[in-house]
Write an enzyme that holds these catalytic residues in place. Structure first.
Site, mmCIF file in Angstrom:
data_model
loop_
_atom_site.group_PDB
_atom_site.id
_atom_site.type_symbol
_atom_site.label_atom_id
_atom_site.label_comp_id
_atom_site.label_asym_id
_atom_site.label_seq_id
_atom_site.Cartn_x
_atom_site.Cartn_y
_atom_site.Cartn_z
ATOM 1 C CG HIS A 95 -51.046 -36.869 66.376
ATOM 2 N ND1 HIS A 95 -51.462 -36.084 67.409
ATOM 3 C CD2 HIS A 95 -50.313 -35.806 65.507
ATOM 4 C CE1 HIS A 95 -50.738 -34.807 67.430
ATOM 5 N NE2 HIS A 95 -50.085 -34.975 66.347
ATOM 6 C CB CYS A 96 -56.669 -37.259 68.362
ATOM 7 S SG CYS A 96 -56.918 -38.826 68.421
ATOM 8 C CB ALA A 97 -55.342 -37.137 73.126
#
Length: 134
Positions: A95-97
């Site tokens: 995941h990222c933001a």
């Protein structure tokens, strides 16, 4: 001669024992499954050896992250090298933001066993009220 070969091939296939394992689908390397925060939380509880790969910047990571996550900055010069060093036999939750950088990271994870992609990223995790470590 062709008829004989076809007949032998057909008999060989017909005589081949069918194993119970053949009915179970096996996920090939590079399989990506998009998951919601609820599904991700369940995955982490049921499979605690899953690697949580956070591809945000170190500053974003320090502000809050999923417990036990490994931070490898997608924009870092050594991203590809660090991702290649991850255990290919362990499932990965990436995941990222918000989902952009983690989606771009997926080609780097193609040799891993199974990859789970957190839909809408860490923002969705927080919005769903999931635990955050700082």
């Amino acid at each position: 001669m062709k008829t004989l070969l076809l007949l032998l091939t057909a008999l060989t296939l017909a005589a081949r024992p069918v194993c119970a394992d053949e009915a179970k689908p096996v996920a090939p390397a590079g399989t990506v499954k998009n998951v919601t925060p609820d599904e991700a939380e369940k995955l982490l509880k049921e499979h605690p050896k899953t690697v949580v790969l956070d591809v945000r910047t170190p500053e974003e990571f320090a502000a809050g992250h999923i417990a036990g996550a490994k931070n490898i900055d997608f924009r870092g010069d050594d991203f590809a090298k660090k991702v290649a060093a991850l255990d290919p036999t362990k499932p990965i939750l990436v995941h990222c933001a918000g989902g952009g950088r983690s989606t771009q990271s997926l080609p780097y994870l193609k040799d891993k066993k199974v990859v789970y992609h957190l839909n809408d990223g860490f923002k969705a995790w927080e919005k769903a009220g999931k635990p955050v470590e700082k």
